[in-house]
Design an enzyme around this catalytic site. Sequence first.
Site, short mmCIF file in Angstrom:
data_model
loop_
_atom_site.label_atom_id
_atom_site.label_comp_id
_atom_site.label_asym_id
_atom_site.label_seq_id
_atom_site.Cartn_x
_atom_site.Cartn_y
_atom_site.Cartn_z
N ASP A 219 3.61 -5.43 3.61
CA ASP A 219 3.17 -4.26 4.37
C ASP A 219 4.05 -4.15 5.62
O ASP A 219 3.88 -4.92 6.56
CB ASP A 219 1.70 -4.43 4.75
CG ASP A 219 1.09 -3.19 5.39
OD1 ASP A 219 1.84 -2.21 5.60
OD2 ASP A 219 -0.11 -3.20 5.68
N HIS B 270 2.41 4.52 12.90
CA HIS B 270 1.33 5.51 12.74
C HIS B 270 1.62 6.82 13.47
O HIS B 270 0.70 7.49 13.94
CB HIS B 270 -0.01 4.92 13.22
CG HIS B 270 -0.61 3.96 12.22
ND1 HIS B 270 -1.89 3.47 12.34
CD2 HIS B 270 -0.10 3.42 11.08
CE1 HIS B 270 -2.15 2.67 11.30
NE2 HIS B 270 -1.06 2.61 10.54
N HIS C 37 0.82 -1.21 0.00
CA HIS C 37 0.00 0.00 0.00
C HIS C 37 0.86 1.26 0.00
O HIS C 37 1.89 1.34 0.64
CB HIS C 37 -1.04 -0.01 1.12
CG HIS C 37 -0.54 0.25 2.51
ND1 HIS C 37 -0.40 1.51 3.04
CD2 HIS C 37 -0.19 -0.60 3.50
CE1 HIS C 37 0.01 1.43 4.29
NE2 HIS C 37 0.16 0.16 4.59
N ASP D 86 5.76 2.25 7.15
CA ASP D 86 4.37 1.84 6.89
C ASP D 86 3.70 2.78 5.90
O ASP D 86 3.02 3.72 6.30
CB ASP D 86 3.59 1.82 8.21
CG ASP D 86 2.17 1.31 8.05
OD1 ASP D 86 1.87 0.69 7.02
OD2 ASP D 86 1.37 1.53 8.97
N GLU E 239 -5.28 2.13 1.94
CA GLU E 239 -5.28 0.97 2.84
C GLU E 239 -5.63 1.39 4.25
O GLU E 239 -6.39 0.71 4.95
CB GLU E 239 -3.89 0.29 2.80
CG GLU E 239 -3.81 -1.03 3.57
CD GLU E 239 -3.33 -0.92 5.01
OE1 GLU E 239 -3.26 -1.95 5.68
OE2 GLU E 239 -3.02 0.20 5.46
N GLU E 240 -5.07 2.52 4.67
CA GLU E 240 -5.26 2.98 6.05
C GLU E 240 -6.70 3.41 6.32
O GLU E 240 -7.10 3.59 7.47
CB GLU E 240 -4.30 4.12 6.37
CG GLU E 240 -2.81 3.78 6.21
CD GLU E 240 -2.28 2.86 7.29
OE1 GLU E 240 -3.06 2.36 8.12
OE2 GLU E 240 -1.05 2.63 7.29
#
Length: 209
Positions: free
Chosen positions: A84, A182, A9, A21, A55-56
């Site tokens: 991922d 994140h 992603h 990420d 994706e998130e």
Amino acid sequence: ESVVIVGAHLDSVAEGPGINDNGSGTAAILEIAIQLARLGITTPNRLRFAFWGAEEWGLLGSTHYVEQLTSEELGRIVLNLNYDMLGSPNPVSFVYDGDGSATGPAGPPGSGEIEAVFAQYFQGNNLPTRPSAFDGRSDYGPFIAQGIPAGGLFSGAEGLKTAEEAQDFGGTAGEPYDKCYHQACDDLANVNEAALHTLSDAAAHAMLH
């Protein structure tokens, strides 16, 4: 013609730049695609590289992709490989538990064979691994929902490294695999390049297989 979908992603969360990420997975499959073309390597199945959006936000890009395929197009997809997070700073080499033998739910039939290809690669290079559950957290979700076998690699997110994992993989027990998961600090300095190289090599092996 049989198709292997290789996906990672492209988006990050709003809070951070998303270099691990998932810049790590994206960079890995992009580099593999470049080198396959440069070296003129052909594979038994057609490799289709997918750089998923949103994706998130709930796997929106991969879900849309799967939903707009005809049944004939879906039928040609033999498996999905998903990458991922491959460069976590306190990493473990996690392999998706295709046969469900260690973590519970198995992937669709064929997923165990994908897991075995990765396992043989790591064992052949005297490298440890751990199983990772098919928990639906990444872009393989829409594929396994259609019965398409899937597999992939993952270096860990917000979970805490165990003492046994630290013994096998180095790093720090009791700390997250990715302390910047994140967050704004998920920048270039957050990537463990050794982990990225190891998992990228395994990813390339699986694609060629």
